[in-house]
Design an enzyme around this catalytic site. Structure first.
Site, PDB file in Angstrom:
ATOM      1  N   CYS A  90       0.834  -1.204   0.000  1.00 50.18           N
ATOM      2  CA  CYS A  90       0.000   0.000   0.000  1.00 50.18           C
ATOM      3  C   CYS A  90       0.875   1.263   0.000  1.00 50.18           C
ATOM      4  O   CYS A  90       1.505   1.568  -1.001  1.00 50.18           O
ATOM      5  CB  CYS A  90      -0.977  -0.016   1.173  1.00 50.18           C
ATOM      6  SG  CYS A  90      -2.333   1.164   0.991  1.00 50.18           S
ATOM      7  N   HIS A 135      -3.223  -5.211   1.242  1.00 52.35           N
ATOM      8  CA  HIS A 135      -2.659  -5.507   2.567  1.00 52.35           C
ATOM      9  C   HIS A 135      -2.696  -7.000   2.890  1.00 52.35           C
ATOM     10  O   HIS A 135      -3.610  -7.469   3.591  1.00 52.35           O
ATOM     11  CB  HIS A 135      -3.442  -4.758   3.647  1.00 52.35           C
ATOM     12  CG  HIS A 135      -3.258  -3.284   3.649  1.00 52.35           C
ATOM     13  ND1 HIS A 135      -2.282  -2.645   4.386  1.00 52.35           N
ATOM     14  CD2 HIS A 135      -3.937  -2.304   2.996  1.00 52.35           C
ATOM     15  CE1 HIS A 135      -2.370  -1.344   4.196  1.00 52.35           C
ATOM     16  NE2 HIS A 135      -3.360  -1.103   3.352  1.00 52.35           N
ATOM     17  N   GLU A 160      -0.963  -8.461   5.043  1.00 51.15           N
ATOM     18  CA  GLU A 160      -0.707  -8.616   6.475  1.00 51.15           C
ATOM     19  C   GLU A 160      -1.984  -8.561   7.311  1.00 51.15           C
ATOM     20  O   GLU A 160      -1.971  -8.930   8.493  1.00 51.15           O
ATOM     21  CB  GLU A 160       0.291  -7.551   6.959  1.00 51.15           C
ATOM     22  CG  GLU A 160      -0.260  -6.153   7.150  1.00 51.15           C
ATOM     23  CD  GLU A 160      -0.422  -5.356   5.866  1.00 51.15           C
ATOM     24  OE1 GLU A 160      -0.754  -4.164   5.962  1.00 51.15           O
ATOM     25  OE2 GLU A 160      -0.227  -5.926   4.764  1.00 51.15           O
TER      26      GLU A 160
END
Length: 248
Positions: free
Chosen positions: A106, A221, A223
């Site tokens: 990002c 994202h 994560e």
């Protein structure tokens, strides 16, 4: 049990200036081990730490670094006011030139891009190195954030059939940028795309992830999901690069 020697550790640093660095740390921790791809496989433990300054990076001496999502302008300001006398972004530019792997998610993908569409007045400090055109906040405001499933064709080496197809990978877009164009079409490999339906009903294909030599960028994202496969991919790239350097 015999303690692992230096050659049996792969060290990953996560830039912890701002944004979702803790989630990246936890995701890398979930991998635990990776393996060399040579005939006699070697097992490598993974060490992951937050890094907040150039001195932190030098102390850890990581084989790879992750730049988290967050607010790219804020991260640039924090980097430029770093209190140990060295600008982190300047250091990371040299880190990349030395052939070390780096991955930006990002906002991290914005910081790694050479060309930013919609950059704020006066611009912002960038690390650069990724020869693409990226659009800040392409997907809109926070309320326009969304989740979707995408396919990723993860490349390990240029002009090589060695790749992994990740199907139905959960991608979370939060005020996300989008890669609009690849400038260096010879060296930048597209590993993810998404078809956007605009408000007027028209559709546009945008790039969601790329690899250029030792630079990886994803506008979403990984994560924030429960799927660590993209992190596994990055760690394996870092290990492969390390093995080339030490010629195992």
């Amino acid at each position: 049990m015999e303690e692992l020697i230096e050659e049996n550790n792969i060290k990953i640093g996560v830039l912890a200036l701002q944004g979702g660095f803790k989630e990246h740390v936890e995701m890398v921790k979930s991998i635990k081990h990776c393996f060399s791809e040579c005939e006699n496989k070697y097992k490598y433990s993974i060490i992951v730490q937050e890094v907040k300054s150039v001195s932190d990076i030098k102390k850890l001496n990581p084989h790879g670094i992750i730049l988290p999502g967050g607010e790219s302008t804020s991260m640039a300001i924090i980097a430029s006011s770093n209190n140990d006398g060295e600008n982190i972004f300047t250091f990371l530019k040299e880190y990349i030139k030395q052939g070390n792997f780096i991955w930006g998610t990002c906002a991290g993908s914005i910081m790694l891009s050479n060309n930013v569409d919609g950059q704020k007045v006066g611009g912002q400090s960038l690390i650069g190195g990724l020869d693409v055109l990226i659009s800040r906040n392409y997907f809109g405001r926070q309320i326009d954030s969304f989740e979707t499933k995408i396919n990723l064709n993860l490349k390990f080496s240029k002009n090589n059939n060695n790749s992994i197809l990740l199907e139905n990978f959960e991608a979370i877009f939060i005020r996300a940028p989008a890669i609009l164009d690849v400038i260096d079409k010879e060296n930048v490999e597209i590993i993810g795309e998404y078809i956007v339906t605009k408000k007027d009903g028209t559709k546009e294909k945008v790039i969601t992830a790329v690899k250029q030599n030792n630079i990886i960028a994803s506008v979403f994202h990984p994560e924030l999901t429960n799927d660590n496969r993209f992190h596994q991919y990055f760690v394996q790239l870092v290990l492969n690069n390390h093995l080339i350097k030490i010629k195992i």
